[in-house]
Design a protein around this motif. Structure first.
Motif, PDB file in Angstrom:
ATOM      1  N   ARG A 289     -12.047 -26.918 -42.252  1.00 39.57           N
ATOM      2  CA  ARG A 289     -11.642 -27.728 -43.417  1.00 39.57           C
ATOM      3  C   ARG A 289     -10.333 -27.243 -44.036  1.00 39.57           C
ATOM      4  O   ARG A 289      -9.870 -27.823 -45.017  1.00 39.57           O
ATOM      5  N   GLY A 290      -9.753 -26.168 -43.501  1.00 39.34           N
ATOM      6  CA  GLY A 290      -8.447 -25.733 -43.975  1.00 39.34           C
ATOM      7  C   GLY A 290      -8.447 -24.600 -44.978  1.00 39.34           C
ATOM      8  O   GLY A 290      -7.386 -24.249 -45.512  1.00 39.34           O
ATOM      9  N   TYR A 291      -9.600 -24.001 -45.256  1.00 37.89           N
ATOM     10  CA  TYR A 291      -9.659 -22.897 -46.209  1.00 37.89           C
ATOM     11  C   TYR A 291      -9.250 -21.573 -45.554  1.00 37.89           C
ATOM     12  O   TYR A 291      -9.423 -21.382 -44.344  1.00 37.89           O
ATOM     13  N   ILE A 292      -8.701 -20.677 -46.371  1.00 38.16           N
ATOM     14  CA  ILE A 292      -8.501 -19.288 -45.964  1.00 38.16           C
ATOM     15  C   ILE A 292      -9.815 -18.576 -46.271  1.00 38.16           C
ATOM     16  O   ILE A 292     -10.333 -18.697 -47.387  1.00 38.16           O
ATOM     17  N   VAL A 293     -10.360 -17.855 -45.296  1.00 33.85           N
ATOM     18  CA  VAL A 293     -11.702 -17.294 -45.443  1.00 33.85           C
ATOM     19  C   VAL A 293     -11.680 -15.769 -45.352  1.00 33.85           C
ATOM     20  O   VAL A 293     -11.223 -15.198 -44.356  1.00 33.85           O
ATOM     21  N   ASN A 294     -12.156 -15.128 -46.413  1.00 32.40           N
ATOM     22  CA  ASN A 294     -12.509 -13.712 -46.354  1.00 32.40           C
ATOM     23  C   ASN A 294     -13.993 -13.654 -45.993  1.00 32.40           C
ATOM     24  O   ASN A 294     -14.793 -14.411 -46.554  1.00 32.40           O
ATOM     25  N   ALA A 295     -14.358 -12.785 -45.080  1.00 31.93           N
ATOM     26  CA  ALA A 295     -15.765 -12.649 -44.701  1.00 31.93           C
ATOM     27  C   ALA A 295     -16.113 -11.175 -44.634  1.00 31.93           C
ATOM     28  O   ALA A 295     -15.314 -10.359 -44.164  1.00 31.93           O
ATOM     29  N   THR A 296     -17.307 -10.834 -45.141  1.00 31.99           N
ATOM     30  CA  THR A 296     -17.745  -9.443 -45.077  1.00 31.99           C
ATOM     31  C   THR A 296     -18.766  -9.273 -43.954  1.00 31.99           C
ATOM     32  O   THR A 296     -19.598 -10.150 -43.712  1.00 31.99           O
TER      33      THR A 296
ATOM     34  N   THR B 119     -11.820 -21.306 -34.079  1.00 34.22           N
ATOM     35  CA  THR B 119     -10.553 -22.015 -34.274  1.00 34.22           C
ATOM     36  C   THR B 119      -9.962 -21.682 -35.652  1.00 34.22           C
ATOM     37  O   THR B 119     -10.693 -21.683 -36.647  1.00 34.22           O
ATOM     38  N   HIS B 120      -8.679 -21.368 -35.682  1.00 35.27           N
ATOM     39  CA  HIS B 120      -7.912 -21.022 -36.882  1.00 35.27           C
ATOM     40  C   HIS B 120      -8.196 -19.618 -37.407  1.00 35.27           C
ATOM     41  O   HIS B 120      -7.650 -19.223 -38.448  1.00 35.27           O
ATOM     42  N   SER B 121      -9.052 -18.855 -36.722  1.00 33.56           N
ATOM     43  CA  SER B 121      -9.403 -17.528 -37.231  1.00 33.56           C
ATOM     44  C   SER B 121      -8.222 -16.565 -37.209  1.00 33.56           C
ATOM     45  O   SER B 121      -8.126 -15.674 -38.057  1.00 33.56           O
ATOM     46  N   GLN B 122      -7.323 -16.716 -36.259  1.00 34.86           N
ATOM     47  CA  GLN B 122      -6.217 -15.769 -36.139  1.00 34.86           C
ATOM     48  C   GLN B 122      -5.264 -15.838 -37.330  1.00 34.86           C
ATOM     49  O   GLN B 122      -4.620 -14.851 -37.680  1.00 34.86           O
ATOM     50  N   THR B 123      -5.201 -16.993 -37.974  1.00 32.63           N
ATOM     51  CA  THR B 123      -4.265 -17.148 -39.097  1.00 32.63           C
ATOM     52  C   THR B 123      -4.962 -17.219 -40.458  1.00 32.63           C
ATOM     53  O   THR B 123      -4.339 -16.937 -41.482  1.00 32.63           O
ATOM     54  N   ARG B 124      -6.256 -17.581 -40.490  1.00 34.17           N
ATOM     55  CA  ARG B 124      -6.893 -17.826 -41.792  1.00 34.17           C
ATOM     56  C   ARG B 124      -8.204 -17.093 -42.015  1.00 34.17           C
ATOM     57  O   ARG B 124      -8.860 -17.340 -43.024  1.00 34.17           O
ATOM     58  N   LEU B 125      -8.596 -16.183 -41.117  1.00 34.29           N
ATOM     59  CA  LEU B 125      -9.828 -15.426 -41.314  1.00 34.29           C
ATOM     60  C   LEU B 125      -9.508 -13.952 -41.496  1.00 34.29           C
ATOM     61  O   LEU B 125      -8.783 -13.357 -40.688  1.00 34.29           O
ATOM     62  N   HIS B 126     -10.068 -13.364 -42.549  1.00 28.67           N
ATOM     63  CA  HIS B 126      -9.845 -11.944 -42.843  1.00 28.67           C
ATOM     64  C   HIS B 126     -11.200 -11.270 -43.011  1.00 28.67           C
ATOM     65  O   HIS B 126     -12.024 -11.710 -43.819  1.00 28.67           O
ATOM     66  N   LEU B 127     -11.438 -10.208 -42.246  1.00 31.04           N
ATOM     67  CA  LEU B 127     -12.727  -9.536 -42.233  1.00 31.04           C
ATOM     68  C   LEU B 127     -12.684  -8.242 -43.042  1.00 31.04           C
ATOM     69  O   LEU B 127     -11.713  -7.494 -42.987  1.00 31.04           O
ATOM     70  N   PHE B 128     -13.782  -8.005 -43.782  1.00 24.44           N
ATOM     71  CA  PHE B 128     -13.928  -6.809 -44.610  1.00 24.44           C
ATOM     72  C   PHE B 128     -15.293  -6.195 -44.325  1.00 24.44           C
ATOM     73  O   PHE B 128     -16.253  -6.908 -44.031  1.00 24.44           O
ATOM     74  N   GLU B 129     -15.388  -4.881 -44.459  1.00 23.63           N
ATOM     75  CA  GLU B 129     -16.674  -4.214 -44.286  1.00 23.63           C
ATOM     76  C   GLU B 129     -17.331  -4.036 -45.648  1.00 23.63           C
ATOM     77  O   GLU B 129     -16.727  -3.471 -46.568  1.00 23.63           O
ATOM     78  N   ALA B 130     -18.554  -4.526 -45.790  1.00 26.38           N
ATOM     79  CA  ALA B 130     -19.286  -4.393 -47.057  1.00 26.38           C
ATOM     80  C   ALA B 130     -20.768  -4.520 -46.771  1.00 26.38           C
ATOM     81  O   ALA B 130     -21.191  -5.287 -45.903  1.00 26.38           O
TER      82      ALA B 130
END
Length: 328
Positions: free
Chosen positions: A24-31, A48-59
């Protein structure tokens, strides 16, 4: 493109939600609990689109301060993560309820402090909306958002900790509504449908207990039915859409039940037989409770939400997924 956070990114529902938000075009932070989990990280990075709009965090729920970094800059927070088993190594918490409630508090307070979060959306459970009367003598006539599972009664040991954890965490989340942030609690029924990963979800296993002829799973399904009078079910696609609808609908806040159908276990067996007559269900896995409690919630539909998947599709997609993955 707004930035959103999804906690518990390794989970069944969260992975579907992350996939749809990226589409849907959102930038996604995911823990994730563990960024060294190559299988999960690889799966998410392959979307799809994870390389530019997905950011992973450890929590981790058991280290709730970890979530604050991931919340920074987010407009919406989806708190999907929940502890299913207690971390026996924890010196901070004595059970999953303490951990879950404290994590919710710290996440909500981080949302307030960062000043960018418009809404916190908590994934709650239908196990917290039992129509049981407080003295356990029977059931109310209807199930709606006013129902809360009585916490003074004794429940099936497999569910007991989870019931307390989800009910008390949801109540804590609602306490923050209109006190610095908007809060929506989506109280989801038993989730069925397809899978994004190479395994059948725990909820789908329970839904298909009769088809799998698994005595332990069937007992769990019947205990769930005894808790709720019937079993609330919903397709994972509709659950994901409900989360996004809650985010995008400005007037939506508070508690909402999320289930397209409310069935007796014997009705679930009938649907399995209807669509898959080759699957024989033994008679001992079919018991009619004769209960007629009604599902009486249209709060989301009244705001414009529409369920796309009925009980037939939930069962068909769940069985097809289980067959594809070798579980049936």
């Amino acid at each position: 493109m707004e930035r959103v956070l999804v906690t518990g990114g390794e989970g069944y529902l969260a992975s579907f939600l992350i996939k749809k938000l990226l589409e849907r075009g959102y930038i996604v932070n995911a823990t994730l609990r563990n960024l060294s989990d190559d299988a999960t990280v690889g799966f998410l990075k392959g979307l799809t689109h994870s390389q530019t709009r997905l950011h992973l965090f450890e929590a981790d729920i058991y280290n709730p301060g970890d979530f604050e970094v991931a919340i920074q800059g987010c407009a919406f927070v989806f708190h999907v993560a929940t502890p299913l088993q207690h971390n026996e190594n924890s010196t901070r918490y004595k059970n999953t309820t303490e951990a879950a409630v404290d994590a919710l508090k710290m996440i909500a307070e981080s949302c307030v402090r960062c000043k960018t979060v418009k809404k916190l959306i908590y994934t709650a459970s239908a196990m917290a909306v039992s129509p049981l009367k407080d003295d356990g003598s029977g059931y109310k006539d209807v199930v709606d958002e006013t129902c809360w599972t009585p916490l003074n009664l004794t429940y099936y040991p497999m569910f007991s900790d989870y019931i307390y954890s989800k009910a008390l965490t949801e109540k804590e989340a609602l306490r923050y509504n209109k006190h610095g942030i908007e809060v929506v609690c989506l109280v989801c029924g038993l989730i069925g449908g397809e899978a994004t990963k190479s395994f059948v979800s725990a909820s789908a296993y329970m839904l298909l207990a009769q088809a799998m002829k698994d005595e332990t799973l069937y007992k769990s399904l019947r205990e769930l039915e005894n808790l709720g009078s019937k079993v609330a079910i919903v397709h994972v696609q509709d659950v994901v859409e409900a989360h996004i609808f809650a985010m995008e609908t400005s007037e939506m806040n508070g508690r909402y039940l999320v289930a397209s159908d409310f069935l007796k276990s014997t009705e679930i067996a009938s649907l399995i037989h209807k669509h898959f007559p080759d699957i024989a269900i033994p008679k001992e896995f079919i018991e009619d409770t004769k209960r007629e409690t009604k599902w009486d919630s249209r709060k989301m539909q009244d705001l414009g939400f529409e369920y796309k998947c009925d009980a037939d599709k939930i069962i068909c997609d769940s069985i097809a997924c289980a067959k594809r993955l070798g579980a049936i």
